[in-house]
Write an enzyme that holds these catalytic residues in place. Structure first.
Site, short mmCIF file in Angstrom:
data_model
loop_
_atom_site.label_atom_id
_atom_site.label_comp_id
_atom_site.label_asym_id
_atom_site.label_seq_id
_atom_site.Cartn_x
_atom_site.Cartn_y
_atom_site.Cartn_z
N PRO A 294 0.82 -1.22 0.00
CA PRO A 294 0.00 0.00 0.00
C PRO A 294 0.85 1.27 0.00
O PRO A 294 1.78 1.40 0.79
CB PRO A 294 -0.81 -0.11 1.29
CG PRO A 294 -0.71 -1.54 1.72
CD PRO A 294 0.58 -2.06 1.17
N GLU A 295 0.53 2.18 -0.92
CA GLU A 295 1.17 3.49 -0.98
C GLU A 295 0.09 4.55 -0.72
O GLU A 295 -1.01 4.22 -0.33
CB GLU A 295 1.83 3.70 -2.36
CG GLU A 295 2.87 2.63 -2.69
CD GLU A 295 3.49 2.85 -4.08
OE1 GLU A 295 3.61 4.01 -4.50
OE2 GLU A 295 3.84 1.85 -4.72
#
Ligand SMILES: [Zn+2]
Length: 276
Positions: A2-3
């Protein structure tokens, strides 16, 4: 992993389920996911309600009604979900909080994520600015200080917060910048293109609720949709959408890096290593 767009989507989907609600207790907790070690999370959380949930970089910051804060980092495989009290408990659930008729659960099979207790302390500790608020002149100043490859400079959360492998590759392609270009050698005009490309890439990804490559889901359990719109990431050997040249993949600092060798010419005096 996840960014910024995925973490933002988790925050957006968590808020209506958790804001204003009270933690009646900690049902289960794997103690070694909590930093600082020894923090008594049960005592800190029980009876407290949630006043705010915000994103900073890749952190999900909870502010409690007593002004104390903690954050959850999803690491590579972390998931946050609000489920009914009787829902079956999936493996690798490291924290379960009692919301009354529902439970807030954090699960993380690979355990690179965790819970960080901040108390009344700062949320930033050296983290760089948010890319969606960052002016080109400030980005230029920050990149001018490092001779590292632009890809590696942007991975450094102290330079800019929230970016990771996927969105850096996508933004560099949009800005026609080779990932090995030394950051300090980028012309002002190129940094301007990069600044616009970072913002437009992140905003499009947020609109599509992030990218799901393996196990990312938001707090509703829904996968993202942006992976279908990737131009370079995870597309090695397939044609560039702009010029039809096959996308190349190299390993840079231990990370897969994807780019179009025609749209993103190698910096002068620096030959790109062959694809792996
Ligand atoms: Zn191309």
């Amino acid at each position: 992993m996840p960014e910024l767009p995925e973490v933002q989507t988790v925050v957006t989907t968590l808020r209506p389920k958790v804001l204003g609600r009270t933690f009646h207790g900690v049902i289960s907790l794997r103690r070694d996911i909590v930093t600082p070690a020894g923090t008594d999370l049960r005592a800190r959380l029980e009876g407290r309600s949630v006043r705010a949930i915000e994103r900073r970089g890749k952190r999900i910051i909870f502010t409690l009604d007593d002004d104390n804060r903690f954050y959850i980092h999803l690491g590579m495989t972390g998931q946050l979900a609000v489920v009914s009290a009787g829902a079956p408990l999936p493996p690798h659930t490291h924290l379960e909080l009692d919301l009354g008729d529902e439970r807030l659960r954090f699960r993380d099979p690979r355990r690179f994520g965790g819970v960080w207790w901040l108390g009344a302390g700062a949320t930033d500790d050296g983290m760089g600015p948010e890319p969606l608020d960052l002016r080109a002149a400030e980005l230029r100043r920050r990149l001018g200080r490092t001779t590292r490859a632009i890809k590696n400079a942007l991975l450094d959360q102290r330079v800019v917060a929230g970016l990771g492998n996927i969105y850096i590759d996508e933004a560099l392609h949009a800005a026609r910048i080779h990932p090995l270009t030394p950051a300090h050698r980028l012309a002002p005009e190129a940094v301007g293109r990069l600044s616009r490309a970072i913002k437009s890439t992140l905003n499009r990804a947020i609109r599509h609720r992030g990218s799901t490559l393996r196990d990312y889901v938001d707090a509703d359990g829904a996968a993202g949709g942006f992976q279908r719109l990737h131009r370079v990431y995870d597309r090695a050997g397939r044609p560039c959408h702009r010029c039809r040249t096959p996308i190349e993949r190299i390993v840079l600092g231990g990370r897969s890096t994807h780019f179009c060798p025609a749209c993103q010419p190698a910096p002068r005096g620096r030959r790109a290593p062959r694809g792996t």
